[in-house]
Design a protein around this motif. Sequence first.
Motif, mmCIF file in Angstrom:
data_model
loop_
_atom_site.group_PDB
_atom_site.id
_atom_site.type_symbol
_atom_site.label_atom_id
_atom_site.label_comp_id
_atom_site.label_asym_id
_atom_site.label_seq_id
_atom_site.Cartn_x
_atom_site.Cartn_y
_atom_site.Cartn_z
ATOM 1 N N PRO A 75 -12.988 9.948 2.640
ATOM 2 C CA PRO A 75 -14.128 9.154 2.208
ATOM 3 C C PRO A 75 -14.267 9.040 0.683
ATOM 4 O O PRO A 75 -15.144 8.326 0.209
ATOM 5 C CB PRO A 75 -15.323 9.918 2.782
ATOM 6 N N GLU A 76 -13.428 9.719 -0.091
ATOM 7 C CA GLU A 76 -13.580 9.689 -1.550
ATOM 8 C C GLU A 76 -13.333 8.302 -2.133
ATOM 9 O O GLU A 76 -13.966 7.902 -3.093
ATOM 10 C CB GLU A 76 -12.631 10.684 -2.233
ATOM 11 N N ARG A 77 -12.360 7.581 -1.563
ATOM 12 C CA ARG A 77 -12.007 6.260 -2.079
ATOM 13 C C ARG A 77 -11.904 5.295 -0.905
ATOM 14 O O ARG A 77 -11.709 5.712 0.240
ATOM 15 C CB ARG A 77 -10.717 6.339 -2.883
ATOM 16 N N PHE A 78 -12.007 4.007 -1.191
ATOM 17 C CA PHE A 78 -12.037 2.982 -0.149
ATOM 18 C C PHE A 78 -10.834 2.053 -0.301
ATOM 19 O O PHE A 78 -10.683 1.406 -1.328
ATOM 20 C CB PHE A 78 -13.341 2.181 -0.249
ATOM 21 N N PRO A 79 -9.934 1.977 0.711
ATOM 22 C CA PRO A 79 -8.734 1.146 0.576
ATOM 23 C C PRO A 79 -8.993 -0.326 0.887
ATOM 24 O O PRO A 79 -9.734 -0.656 1.811
ATOM 25 C CB PRO A 79 -7.779 1.741 1.610
ATOM 26 N N VAL A 80 -8.382 -1.192 0.088
ATOM 27 C CA VAL A 80 -8.384 -2.629 0.354
ATOM 28 C C VAL A 80 -6.952 -3.126 0.172
ATOM 29 O O VAL A 80 -6.224 -2.638 -0.688
ATOM 30 C CB VAL A 80 -9.351 -3.415 -0.553
ATOM 31 N N GLY A 81 -6.563 -4.084 0.990
ATOM 32 C CA GLY A 81 -5.213 -4.624 0.905
ATOM 33 C C GLY A 81 -4.965 -5.306 -0.426
ATOM 34 O O GLY A 81 -5.787 -6.083 -0.903
ATOM 35 N N LEU A 82 -3.830 -5.006 -1.025
ATOM 36 C CA LEU A 82 -3.452 -5.598 -2.306
ATOM 37 C C LEU A 82 -2.288 -6.577 -2.110
ATOM 38 O O LEU A 82 -2.286 -7.671 -2.663
ATOM 39 C CB LEU A 82 -3.057 -4.479 -3.274
ATOM 40 N N GLU A 83 -1.298 -6.172 -1.310
ATOM 41 C CA GLU A 83 -0.148 -7.039 -1.059
ATOM 42 C C GLU A 83 0.439 -6.723 0.307
ATOM 43 O O GLU A 83 0.593 -5.558 0.666
ATOM 44 C CB GLU A 83 0.930 -6.826 -2.125
ATOM 45 N N LEU A 84 0.763 -7.774 1.053
ATOM 46 C CA LEU A 84 1.420 -7.645 2.346
ATOM 47 C C LEU A 84 2.642 -8.561 2.350
ATOM 48 O O LEU A 84 2.526 -9.746 2.048
ATOM 49 C CB LEU A 84 0.481 -8.041 3.492
ATOM 50 N N ALA A 85 3.799 -8.002 2.663
ATOM 51 C CA ALA A 85 5.031 -8.786 2.781
ATOM 52 C C ALA A 85 5.611 -8.553 4.167
ATOM 53 O O ALA A 85 5.747 -7.408 4.599
ATOM 54 C CB ALA A 85 6.036 -8.363 1.716
ATOM 55 N N CYS A 86 5.923 -9.644 4.870
ATOM 56 C CA CYS A 86 6.464 -9.554 6.230
ATOM 57 C C CYS A 86 7.782 -10.302 6.322
ATOM 58 O O CYS A 86 7.883 -11.438 5.858
ATOM 59 C CB CYS A 86 5.499 -10.175 7.235
ATOM 60 N N THR A 87 8.759 -9.669 6.948
ATOM 61 C CA THR A 87 10.009 -10.330 7.285
ATOM 62 C C THR A 87 10.088 -10.390 8.806
ATOM 63 O O THR A 87 10.047 -9.352 9.471
ATOM 64 C CB THR A 87 11.218 -9.553 6.724
ATOM 65 N N HIS A 88 10.177 -11.601 9.339
ATOM 66 C CA HIS A 88 10.220 -11.804 10.780
ATOM 67 C C HIS A 88 11.677 -11.887 11.216
ATOM 68 O O HIS A 88 12.416 -12.759 10.765
ATOM 69 C CB HIS A 88 9.459 -13.079 11.153
ATOM 70 N N HIS A 89 12.090 -10.966 12.084
ATOM 71 C CA HIS A 89 13.487 -10.863 12.491
ATOM 72 C C HIS A 89 13.795 -11.611 13.777
ATOM 73 O O HIS A 89 14.884 -12.145 13.938
ATOM 74 C CB HIS A 89 13.880 -9.391 12.677
#
Length: 142
Positions: A75-89
């Motif tokens: 609970p000390e810090r709150f995560p938020v998405g910064l970068e998402l990279a997807c490779t679809h195989h």
Amino acid sequence: MPIDPASLPEMQPEHAAEQLATRMGIEILKADLDEVVARMPVEGNRQPYGLLHGGANAVLAETVGSTLSALHSMPERFPVGLELACTHHRSATSGFVTGTARPLHVGRSTSTSEIVLVDDDGRRVCTAKLTCLHRDTRPHVS
């Protein structure tokens, strides 16, 4: 047996019905500091040609990756998405896709996870990498 999302760190019950993961049928099966595993049905998450939608892969990847970040930072810090990279195989056309997130880096201000999505036959459907920023404060939600 699926894990109740309310048991995860800081889940806000008042927003439970609005969760994209819930609408897409994502079930978290395992959640600890080493890995988060969840599955999602192909049915209901297809693109117009009958294949699993690539955006659905991204939602599953971000769900397991951000849950892993939350387990490490809250609970000390709150995560938020910064970068998402997807490779679809490959495509999936039926059954479930299972996503497993494992940490590549866990620091005070960021964390990065590798996420592997496989079909019911264990074939890799997608490989993703998610980096989350760990904020000092939770974003305001109205």
